[in-house]
Design a protein around this motif. Structure first.
Motif, PDB file in Angstrom:
ATOM      1  N   VAL A 104       0.832  -1.214   0.000  1.00  0.00           N
ATOM      2  CA  VAL A 104       0.000   0.000   0.000  1.00  0.00           C
ATOM      3  C   VAL A 104       0.861   1.255   0.000  1.00  0.00           C
ATOM      4  CG1 VAL A 104      -0.235   0.094   2.534  1.00  0.00           C
ATOM      5  CG2 VAL A 104      -2.043   1.046   1.083  1.00  0.00           C
TER       6      VAL A 104
ATOM      7  N   SER B 286       0.998   5.599  -3.530  1.00  0.00           N
ATOM      8  CA  SER B 286       1.161   7.047  -3.711  1.00  0.00           C
ATOM      9  C   SER B 286       2.191   7.625  -2.749  1.00  0.00           C
ATOM     10  CB  SER B 286      -0.182   7.754  -3.501  1.00  0.00           C
ATOM     11  OG  SER B 286      -0.657   7.514  -2.194  1.00  0.00           O
TER      12      SER B 286
ATOM     13  N   PRO C 275      -0.130  12.682  -4.692  1.00  0.00           N
ATOM     14  CA  PRO C 275      -1.591  12.656  -4.786  1.00  0.00           C
ATOM     15  C   PRO C 275      -2.070  11.216  -4.601  1.00  0.00           C
ATOM     16  CG  PRO C 275      -0.592  13.579  -6.788  1.00  0.00           C
ATOM     17  CD  PRO C 275       0.525  13.078  -5.934  1.00  0.00           C
ATOM     18  N   LEU C 276      -3.204  11.028  -3.956  1.00  0.00           N
ATOM     19  CA  LEU C 276      -3.693   9.680  -3.727  1.00  0.00           C
ATOM     20  C   LEU C 276      -3.941   8.969  -5.045  1.00  0.00           C
ATOM     21  CD1 LEU C 276      -6.322  10.184  -0.852  1.00  0.00           C
ATOM     22  CD2 LEU C 276      -3.986   9.291  -0.653  1.00  0.00           C
TER      23      LEU C 276
ATOM     24  N   GLN D 152      -7.354   4.810  -3.816  1.00  0.00           N
ATOM     25  CA  GLN D 152      -7.289   5.340  -2.445  1.00  0.00           C
ATOM     26  C   GLN D 152      -8.280   6.494  -2.281  1.00  0.00           C
ATOM     27  OE1 GLN D 152      -3.013   6.207  -2.688  1.00  0.00           O
ATOM     28  NE2 GLN D 152      -2.664   4.883  -0.899  1.00  0.00           N
TER      29      GLN D 152
ATOM     30  N   PHE E  39     -11.825   5.248  -1.978  1.00  0.00           N
ATOM     31  CA  PHE E  39     -12.149   4.728  -0.643  1.00  0.00           C
ATOM     32  C   PHE E  39     -12.410   5.886   0.315  1.00  0.00           C
ATOM     33  CE2 PHE E  39     -11.657   0.067   0.173  1.00  0.00           C
ATOM     34  CZ  PHE E  39     -11.538  -0.341  -1.151  1.00  0.00           C
ATOM     35  N   ARG E  40     -11.609   6.930   0.198  1.00  0.00           N
ATOM     36  CA  ARG E  40     -11.821   8.066   1.098  1.00  0.00           C
ATOM     37  C   ARG E  40     -13.126   8.791   0.762  1.00  0.00           C
ATOM     38  NH1 ARG E  40      -8.091  13.368   2.610  1.00  0.00           N
ATOM     39  NH2 ARG E  40      -9.170  13.669   4.568  1.00  0.00           N
ATOM     40  N   ASP E  41     -13.385   8.977  -0.528  1.00  0.00           N
ATOM     41  CA  ASP E  41     -14.576   9.729  -0.935  1.00  0.00           C
ATOM     42  C   ASP E  41     -15.868   8.999  -0.594  1.00  0.00           C
ATOM     43  OD1 ASP E  41     -12.979  11.697  -1.950  1.00  0.00           O
ATOM     44  OD2 ASP E  41     -13.192  11.097  -4.055  1.00  0.00           O
TER      45      ASP E  41
ATOM     46  N   THR F 262      -8.048  -1.978   5.252  1.00  0.00           N
ATOM     47  CA  THR F 262      -8.005  -1.132   4.058  1.00  0.00           C
ATOM     48  C   THR F 262      -6.823  -1.417   3.124  1.00  0.00           C
ATOM     49  OG1 THR F 262      -9.064   0.535   5.436  1.00  0.00           O
ATOM     50  CG2 THR F 262      -8.222   1.266   3.300  1.00  0.00           C
ATOM     51  N   PRO F 263      -5.599  -1.536   3.627  1.00  0.00           N
ATOM     52  CA  PRO F 263      -4.496  -1.812   2.697  1.00  0.00           C
ATOM     53  C   PRO F 263      -4.737  -3.087   1.872  1.00  0.00           C
ATOM     54  CG  PRO F 263      -3.628  -1.102   4.814  1.00  0.00           C
ATOM     55  CD  PRO F 263      -5.106  -1.318   5.014  1.00  0.00           C
TER      56      PRO F 263
ATOM     57  N   LEU G  72      -7.501  -2.426  -0.710  1.00  0.00           N
ATOM     58  CA  LEU G  72      -7.013  -1.624  -1.838  1.00  0.00           C
ATOM     59  C   LEU G  72      -6.224  -2.498  -2.811  1.00  0.00           C
ATOM     60  CD1 LEU G  72      -5.768   1.535   0.098  1.00  0.00           C
ATOM     61  CD2 LEU G  72      -7.589   1.517  -1.633  1.00  0.00           C
TER      62      LEU G  72
ATOM     63  N   LYS H 162     -15.161  14.577   4.012  1.00  0.00           N
ATOM     64  CA  LYS H 162     -14.348  13.354   3.998  1.00  0.00           C
ATOM     65  C   LYS H 162     -13.617  13.252   5.328  1.00  0.00           C
ATOM     66  CE  LYS H 162     -16.007  13.176   0.068  1.00  0.00           C
ATOM     67  NZ  LYS H 162     -17.428  12.769   0.170  1.00  0.00           N
ATOM     68  N   ARG H 163     -13.400  12.036   5.760  1.00  0.00           N
ATOM     69  CA  ARG H 163     -12.844  11.853   7.105  1.00  0.00           C
ATOM     70  C   ARG H 163     -11.366  12.255   7.164  1.00  0.00           C
ATOM     71  NH1 ARG H 163     -14.029   6.507  10.158  1.00  0.00           N
ATOM     72  NH2 ARG H 163     -12.203   5.949   8.947  1.00  0.00           N
TER      73      ARG H 163
ATOM     74  N   ASP I  71      -8.823   9.316   7.410  1.00  0.00           N
ATOM     75  CA  ASP I  71      -8.581   8.481   6.233  1.00  0.00           C
ATOM     76  C   ASP I  71      -7.326   8.890   5.477  1.00  0.00           C
ATOM     77  OD1 ASP I  71     -10.857   7.243   6.961  1.00  0.00           O
ATOM     78  OD2 ASP I  71     -12.062   7.911   5.258  1.00  0.00           O
TER      79      ASP I  71
ATOM     80  N   PHE J 228      -4.920   6.516   6.820  1.00  0.00           N
ATOM     81  CA  PHE J 228      -5.264   5.094   6.682  1.00  0.00           C
ATOM     82  C   PHE J 228      -5.137   4.596   5.244  1.00  0.00           C
ATOM     83  CE2 PHE J 228      -8.167   5.512  10.627  1.00  0.00           C
ATOM     84  CZ  PHE J 228      -7.122   5.165  11.470  1.00  0.00           C
ATOM     85  N   VAL J 229      -5.584   5.388   4.270  1.00  0.00           N
ATOM     86  CA  VAL J 229      -5.526   4.881   2.896  1.00  0.00           C
ATOM     87  C   VAL J 229      -4.092   4.800   2.372  1.00  0.00           C
ATOM     88  CG1 VAL J 229      -7.873   5.572   2.252  1.00  0.00           C
ATOM     89  CG2 VAL J 229      -5.946   7.132   1.796  1.00  0.00           C
ATOM     90  N   ARG J 230      -3.173   5.467   3.039  1.00  0.00           N
ATOM     91  CA  ARG J 230      -1.760   5.363   2.639  1.00  0.00           C
ATOM     92  C   ARG J 230      -1.030   4.278   3.429  1.00  0.00           C
ATOM     93  NH1 ARG J 230      -0.155  10.073  -0.401  1.00  0.00           N
ATOM     94  NH2 ARG J 230      -1.503  11.850   0.011  1.00  0.00           N
ATOM     95  N   GLY J 231      -1.757   3.566   4.283  1.00  0.00           N
ATOM     96  CA  GLY J 231      -1.082   2.559   5.108  1.00  0.00           C
ATOM     97  C   GLY J 231      -0.245   3.194   6.200  1.00  0.00           C
TER      98      GLY J 231
ATOM     99  N   MET K 270     -22.891  10.752   6.444  1.00  0.00           N
ATOM    100  CA  MET K 270     -22.073   9.699   5.833  1.00  0.00           C
ATOM    101  C   MET K 270     -21.585   8.714   6.905  1.00  0.00           C
ATOM    102  SD  MET K 270     -18.389  10.170   3.912  1.00  0.00           S
ATOM    103  CE  MET K 270     -17.435  10.335   5.427  1.00  0.00           C
TER     104      MET K 270
END
Lengths: 157, 795
Positions: free
Chosen positions: A74, A78, A83-84, A88, A91-93, A103-104, A107, B12-13, B16, B19-22, B675
């Motif tokens: 993961v 990025s 930028p994501l 990614q 998932f955030r949106d 999540t990792p 993804l 948006k949280r 996150d 989290f989305v970047r690990g 949300m």
């Protein structure tokens, strides 16, 4: 023993015990903790990474098996500041995560799906993600995220 | 995005982004200098005397630094794990509360009970050495079933506890209930089981203890929902470490669901071991180890009856429940099947009298405690199964019988016969809307279509109410709580006007960094981006009670709102001085302090700056600085509720239950972030469906071995098991919380099991089935279909 592979585009050589799992090498030896371990029976999918472009549960591979492989985690989507990646961002949106632990793996599994099925139907996604457990979201927003992420990736390509 | 994002928006949280970047920071991710690794040697027997524990071979393994046993901890005067609630039985006597040592000595009482802790330089060394710990067991007969444990002659888990009975508790007016049953036109009776669940947040538990000889300071990093309470319980009662010498940190935590809201033995053991050895000792739970050491949930056996008059109006309810405590009392164990169960037995209905008896029972199983919903799903399941059954037996439509008995919106506040007073609600409004959304009118046509394909379609319904926002301290104290249940928040306005909030709740998936920032943005008129939320560190945050029982927004959010009010009041005092006006004339709106009826004003940023550079400032009457703290103790519980409809299709060939539609209309009070509320409901419904269809903690009845001890045996919902959920809110405003909020974290788990089972039973109606115990697995359903079909054929 020494093994060499490419990790997130960077050639990497590490000293490992032959009995070590890829997940341990990534997390413990290399201190890259984005890849998570949620079980000990290869059921949860939190540890999914890409090996040569395919999603793999990194707790199922012994370290020597990845000699020469191209590995992406993961952290390789990025980086810390770029930028994501569209997945990614999706998932955030779409509130596709809550505690962030699965999540990792989600993804990385989703990206493998989209790599061979760029426009997956909801049923394709639900079936594909069967090997990834999320205890928080009830999956609805994960599915929504993957659909949105795939659409964004199609648009970008 | 430098703007105010207030209450009712769905930004948006914030969390996150990492989290989305690990880039989350979970306990297992943390490494400390020269950190050692610990592994537990756990009991392989459910009930046995420890004749000896020989650690010599383990100690000889290279890299092993120490092997500790329960005897070592006892010799060091380590205390037992405390229970946070002390309930009393019918006879007024306190519950039986045997000691709960962090590691067993003398006797083990369940498979998984910790016996020794092996500390080594690496995990491999510790693991290898753990296997060399030699335990000489004298195996005793074990008992795991509730009914069996109470039988005369059952194995005694404690010498001092007769019949394994921890407490024989009750609530309600027994004579009134007896009288009502004597006059009833109809009585519906049911026996049911509420299946044992294992919560399994996806992040396994973990703990790192660290001790600094130079300063005498201890630190514990732990996967906890309430780090301050761990510091209090472990510091004061178990390890005798003064509070100011102990820091407890719960960083990012990967889901909790109640499982992480107890003070666990492992937290005490790693901290104590660190104190003995100096430096840091880390333990990360393996999943299979978590199955036999995480507290389990539910596990009730219940007999219940509902008395009705000729018109189908409810007269009275009588409930007898056996509740499994496991082998030791966990932190909240005895509170869950009593105080969080019986007071909810009125549901959303007018039931003039209710009487409930609960026997809390020790067994040779993992301790049982709160799991998402905690007592309230069990109560809802009893009520809703009884109502369904009564409707069927009296030939009344099951939606109609609910409407006939519901508390009307005009009747609130409504005092139930079981202690609680509901402040607000509109159950009929929820039901009517859900009935439309679920297209109940079109159901019979869909049922016929399914039948033409050889499938059974069923429509299920559940209404529910829950008591959450735990809790009013004084009332909780009367019910046996041994601590307060308020919450705290500090709003630290920095000189530049940006804000850090220190809050005593804990965020482990609920999106607090976002929701609480919205509240501050809304109240203080500062940009959402300019607010950070800090929680989970006892050295950074004032004392707080943590997150459980849908309390974070309800109680923590209220403390935050109070602290915001104090900031605004102080800001108005500063502005009154600077604008040369009376305090009463200063209004605060949209981030500006102004003199009413004039264009004279000061921005929030200007006021914050002058609070820290107090030149034009009323120093004679006001301290500099702009930081306010509030503690909030709720005046009542909050009572979210709703109506859920499920439609399931059963394949008679395989017994597989497929959810075709799921519709929920919930009343969660004021919604801060729609949300996030939807996300909480999705997750809760999914876990409730898990209980109804898949999940079951099963013990072998004679050996006491856990048979469902891995993700391969304990089945949780996966992406392809669930439908999309159709949700709406039908909110009434809570009358006593500052923002009108009620909480939403547990709603789904409370409403959904009864709705699913109602649908399964409805689908099997042609076969004469009137109840199905959970989980309704394919095997279970297939057997019911086979036996029912055979019975029908024989008739």
């Amino acid at each position: 023993m020494k093994i060499s592979f490419v990790l997130n585009d960077r050639p990497t050589t590490v000293e490992v015990e032959p009995s070590m799992l890829l997940s341990e090498v990534i997390r413990e030896t290399l201190s890259m903790t984005g890849t998570h371990v949620g079980c000990d029976t290869s059921q949860c999918g939190a540890c999914v990474v890409h090996v040569n472009g395919k999603s793999v549960k990194s707790c199922t591979l012994l370290a020597p098996a990845v000699e020469g492989a191209d590995i992406r985690t993961v952290e390789g989507l990025s980086g810390d500041t770029g930028p994501l990646h569209p997945m990614q961002q999706a998932f955030r949106d779409n509130h596709g995560l809550q505690c962030g632990f699965c999540t990792p793996g989600m993804l990385m599994a989703a990206l493998d799906l989209v790599s061979h099925n760029p426009d997956p139907a909801e049923s394709d996604i639900r079936e594909w993600l069967e090997g990834n457990i999320c205890r928080c979201t009830g999956y609805q927003n994960i599915v929504k995220s993957v659909i949105a992420g795939a659409a964004a990736m199609r648009q970008a390509s | 995005m430098s703007e105010v994002i207030g209450i009712g928006s769905s930004p948006k949280r914030k969390e996150d982004a990492r989290f989305v970047r690990g880039r989350g920071n979970y306990v297992a991710d943390i490494k400390r200098p020269n950190m050692l690794v610990g592994v537990f040697h756990r009991s392989e027997h459910a009930h046995a005397i420890l004749k000896s524990v020989d650690v010599s071979a383990a100690l000889a393994v290279p890299g092993v630094r120490a092997v500790f046993t329960g005897e070592d901890m006892k010799a060091d005067n380590v205390g037992g794990l405390p229970v946070g609630w002390g309930i009393k039985g019918k006879d007024g006597e306190p519950m039986k509360e045997p000691p709960h040592p962090p590691m067993a000595h003398g006797k083990v009482r369940y498979v998984g009970d910790a016996i020794a802790f092996v500390v080594a330089e690496t995990e491999e060394q510790a693991q290898a050495a753990s296997e060399l710990v030699v335990v000489d067991y004298e195996v005793l007969p074990a008992v795991v079933g509730l009914v069996d444990a109470l039988k005369p002659g059952a194995p005694a888990i404690y010498d001092e506890v007769e019949n394994n009975l921890c407490c024989d508790w009750h609530l309600g007016d027994a004579p009134a209930v007896e009288a009502a049953f004597r006059s009833a036109a109809h009585v519906a009776s049911i026996e049911l089981v509420n299946n044992r669940l294992i919560g399994n947040p996806l992040e396994p538990r973990a703990a790192i203890g660290e001790y600094d000889f130079a300063t005498g300071q201890y630190t514990l990093w732990t996967t906890s929902q309430f780090p301050h309470v761990v510091r209090l319980l472990m510091g004061e009662m178990v390890l005798h470490i003064p509070q100011h010498k102990l820091r407890v940190v719960a960083p990012d935590v990967g889901g909790g669901f109640g499982v992480k809201q107890f003070h666990y033995a492992e937290e005490a053991v790693v901290t104590w071991a660190a104190g003995r050895l100096g430096g840091a000792v880390k333990w990360v739970c393996q999943r299979s180890e978590g199955f036999v050491s995480d507290a389990h949930g539910r596990d009730h056996v219940t007999e219940a009856e509902l008395a009705l008059d000729e018109a189908g109006k409810f007269l009275a309810m009588r409930v007898k429940t056996l509740a499994n405590m496991g082998a030791y009392l966990s932190t909240f164990g005895p509170n869950i099947p009593t105080n969080l169960y019986a007071p909810l037995l009125s549901g959303v209905y007018v039931i003039p009298s209710i009487y409930c008896e609960v026997k809390c029972v020790f067994t040779n199983t993992v301790p049982v405690d709160a799991y998402r919903g905690a007592g309230r799903p069990e109560a809802t399941f009893v009520v809703e199964r009884l109502v369904d059954l009564a409707a069927r037996e009296m030939g009344i439509d099951k939606i109609e019988i609910r409407k006939r008995n519901m508390i009307s919106r005009e009747s609130y506040p409504y005092q139930t016969p079981v202690l609680v007073e509901y402040d607000s609600g509109d159950p009929r409004g929820c039901l009517d809307r859900a009935e439309v959304l679920a297209d109940v009118a079109g159901f019979e046509a869909r049922r016929a279509e399914a039948a033409s394909r050889g499938k059974y379609l069923g429509l299920g319904i559940s209404t529910y109410v829950e008591a959450c926002g735990l809790a009013p301290s004084r009332l909780a104290g009367q019910l046996g709580a041994r601590g307060g249940l308020y919450e705290s928040a500090t709003v630290r306005v920095h000189p530049s006007g940006v804000v850090t909030v220190l809050i005593g709740t804990h965020n482990h998936g609920q999106g607090h960094e976002t929701t609480f920032a919205q509240i501050v943005s809304d109240h203080l008129g500062v940009p959402f981006e300019d607010v950070s939320i800090v929680c989970g560190d006892t050295d950074r945050v004032q004392f707080g009670m943590g997150t459980y029982g849908s309390r974070s927004l309800v109680v923590g959010g209220a403390a935050l709102a109070k602290a915001n009010d104090k900031v605004i009041l102080k800001g108005r005092k500063i502005a009154a001085h600077q604008l040369e006006a009376a305090l009463d004339d200063i209004i605060f709106e949209k981030g500006e302090f102004s003199v009413a009826g004039t264009d004279r004003k000061k921005s929030f940023v200007e006021i914050a700056g002058s609070a820290y550079v107090p030149f034009d400032y009323p120093l004679e009457t006001l301290e500099p600085g702009l930081e306010e703290q509030a503690f909030y103790d709720p005046v009542n519980f909050t009572y979210p509720g709703g109506a859920h409809f499920a439609e399931v299709e059963i394949d008679p060939e395989t017994g597989v239950v497929t959810i075709m539609r799921y519709t929920a209309v919930d009343d969660v009070g004021t919604v801060i972030n729609p949300m996030i509320v939807h996300g909480q409901l999705h997750g809760g419904i999914a876990q409730g469906i898990g209980q109804a269809l898949f999940e079951h903690g099963v013990y072998d009845q004679t050996s006491g071995q856990l048979l469902s001890g891995s993700f391969m045996d304990y089945c949780m919902p996966r992406a392809d098991n669930l439908p999309n959920f159709l949700l709406e809110q039908h909110s009434t405003t809570c009358t006593h919380t500052p923002m009108g909020v009620k909480g939403c974290g547990e709603c789904g788990t409370i409403g959904s099991p009864a709705a699913i089972i109602s649908a399964v039973v409805d689908a099997l109606k042609p076969l004469g089935v009137s109840h199905v115990d959970m989980p309704a697995t394919p095997n279970h359903i297939w057997n019911i279909i086979r036996s029912s079909s055979a019975r029908l054929a024989a008739e």
